[in-house]
Design a protein around this motif. Structure first.
Motif, PDB file in Angstrom:
ATOM      1  N   UNK A 174       4.091  11.339  -1.550  1.00  0.00           N
ATOM      2  CA  UNK A 174       3.708  10.381  -0.521  1.00  0.00           C
ATOM      3  C   UNK A 174       4.658  10.462   0.658  1.00  0.00           C
ATOM      4  N   UNK A 189      -5.022  10.621   0.711  1.00  0.00           N
ATOM      5  CA  UNK A 189      -5.297   9.188   0.609  1.00  0.00           C
ATOM      6  C   UNK A 189      -4.410   8.416   1.569  1.00  0.00           C
ATOM      7  N   UNK A 192      -6.946  15.356  -3.444  1.00  0.00           N
ATOM      8  CA  UNK A 192      -7.398  14.285  -2.554  1.00  0.00           C
ATOM      9  C   UNK A 192      -6.232  13.791  -1.701  1.00  0.00           C
ATOM     10  N   UNK A 201       0.808  -1.212   0.000  1.00  0.00           N
ATOM     11  CA  UNK A 201       0.000   0.000   0.000  1.00  0.00           C
ATOM     12  C   UNK A 201       0.838   1.256   0.000  1.00  0.00           C
ATOM     13  N   UNK A 235      -3.052   4.472   2.339  1.00  0.00           N
ATOM     14  CA  UNK A 235      -2.941   3.116   1.813  1.00  0.00           C
ATOM     15  C   UNK A 235      -2.544   2.108   2.876  1.00  0.00           C
ATOM     16  N   UNK A 250      -6.688  15.912  -9.201  1.00  0.00           N
ATOM     17  CA  UNK A 250      -7.593  15.575 -10.316  1.00  0.00           C
ATOM     18  C   UNK A 250      -7.917  16.850 -11.077  1.00  0.00           C
ATOM     19  N   UNK A 278      -0.747   9.808   1.041  1.00  0.00           N
ATOM     20  CA  UNK A 278      -0.528  10.293  -0.324  1.00  0.00           C
ATOM     21  C   UNK A 278      -1.370  11.543  -0.576  1.00  0.00           C
ATOM     22  N   UNK A 307      -3.128  13.140  -4.149  1.00  0.00           N
ATOM     23  CA  UNK A 307      -3.410  13.008  -5.569  1.00  0.00           C
ATOM     24  C   UNK A 307      -4.154  14.263  -6.023  1.00  0.00           C
ATOM     25  N   UNK A 365      -8.817  19.655  -8.151  1.00  0.00           N
ATOM     26  CA  UNK A 365      -9.384  18.959  -6.999  1.00  0.00           C
ATOM     27  C   UNK A 365      -8.295  18.089  -6.388  1.00  0.00           C
ATOM     28  N   UNK A 393      -6.645   5.224 -14.377  1.00  0.00           N
ATOM     29  CA  UNK A 393      -7.251   5.379 -15.681  1.00  0.00           C
ATOM     30  C   UNK A 393      -8.209   6.567 -15.680  1.00  0.00           C
ATOM     31  N   UNK A 451      -9.753   7.366   0.541  1.00  0.00           N
ATOM     32  CA  UNK A 451      -9.594   8.725   0.049  1.00  0.00           C
ATOM     33  C   UNK A 451     -10.360   9.690   0.947  1.00  0.00           C
ATOM     34  N   UNK A 503      -0.733  11.197  -9.174  1.00  0.00           N
ATOM     35  CA  UNK A 503       0.049  11.169  -7.950  1.00  0.00           C
ATOM     36  C   UNK A 503       0.876  12.442  -7.809  1.00  0.00           C
ATOM     37  N   UNK A 506      -7.525  12.019 -15.432  1.00  0.00           N
ATOM     38  CA  UNK A 506      -7.486  11.061 -14.324  1.00  0.00           C
ATOM     39  C   UNK A 506      -6.730  11.592 -13.130  1.00  0.00           C
ATOM     40  N   UNK A 507      -6.893  10.907 -12.021  1.00  0.00           N
ATOM     41  CA  UNK A 507      -6.152  11.238 -10.812  1.00  0.00           C
ATOM     42  C   UNK A 507      -4.658  11.059 -11.046  1.00  0.00           C
TER      43      UNK A 507
END
Lengths: 115, 110
Positions: B49, B92, B90, A100, B94, B38, B34, B36, B88, A107, B100, B46, B43-44
């Motif tokens: 992190x 996150x 986000x 993780x 993991x 958008x 993380x 991210x 935008x 995508x 998210x 990176x 797409x989102x």
């Protein structure tokens, strides 16, 4: 391809129809994720594959949702008997490693509208 | 329960000013955090992190984030905002679960 691709980009379904959404991850990426993003919300985790093994499906909202990755590459998310609340953007992501701690490549998403 | 919170739906900042987008977390064990971004019709992507080590992590497009264990925060920062940073964002996590935040819309005004 250079990135993660998803098809179709847009899908309109009548309530009760079955749909199949496809994800082509980056070649060689071990991990594959599916997320559901409702309008104005953050993505919500659906399921995770490590190669062909589905290690976590805790986010699938009901037994109408099913995902597979039979050869450890392309993945398909299937939704049976679609309902209006299934309308959302479905995102696929892949990462090189199994941890993780690895960044994910996303995508463009499939926008599903259920009428 | 593990969670990631972004307390601000929208942040407005003038171009050239520093920006901060806030994130707090509640995860068990060592957090994998993380950011991210958008952009519209894309797409989102990176940004950066934190896994372990230095609490200040640097990422793409001049962004950085500071991990603060005592305040359980991981705020995103940039010294000088650009109009093109409008997007935008986000936060996150993991760690064990894949979570998210709800997202923060950043608007940089010319």
């Amino acid at each position: 391809g250079a990135g993660v691709s998803q098809s179709p980009r847009y899908k309109v379904a009548k309530r009760g129809q079955d749909v199949a959404l496809r994800c082509d991850p980056i070649s060689g990426h071990v991990s594959l994720f599916w997320y559901q993003q409702a309008l104005g919300q953050g993505p919500e985790f659906l399921t995770y594959f490590q190669n062909e093994a589905q290690l976590d499906k805790s986010g699938l909202p009901s037994d109408r949702f099913f995902a597979e990755r039979p050869e450890g590459s392309v993945s398909t998310l299937k939704i049976q008997r679609t309902q209006q609340e299934d309308s959302a953007v479905y995102l696929c992501a892949s990462s090189f490693q199994t941890s993780g701690a690895d960044e994910q490549f996303f995508g463009p998403g499939t926008r599903l509208t259920v009428l | 329960a593990q969670s990631v919170a972004q307390p601000e739906d929208q942040v407005n900042v003038a171009e050239g000013n520093p920006l901060t987008v806030k994130c707090t977390y509640s995860v068990s064990g060592n957090p994998y955090l993380f950011w991210y971004v958008q952009y519209p019709n894309r797409g989102l992507q990176f940004l950066l992190k934190y896994i372990t080590g230095d609490n200040l992590v640097k990422g793409s497009y001049g962004f950085e984030a500071e991990f603060n264990k005592s305040q359980t925060s991981f705020h995103l920062k940039k010294p000088s905002a650009l109009v093109s940073d409008s997007a935008l964002y986000f936060c996150y996590s993991g760690t064990y679960k894949y979570i998210f935040g709800t997202g923060t819309r950043l608007k940089v005004l010319a």
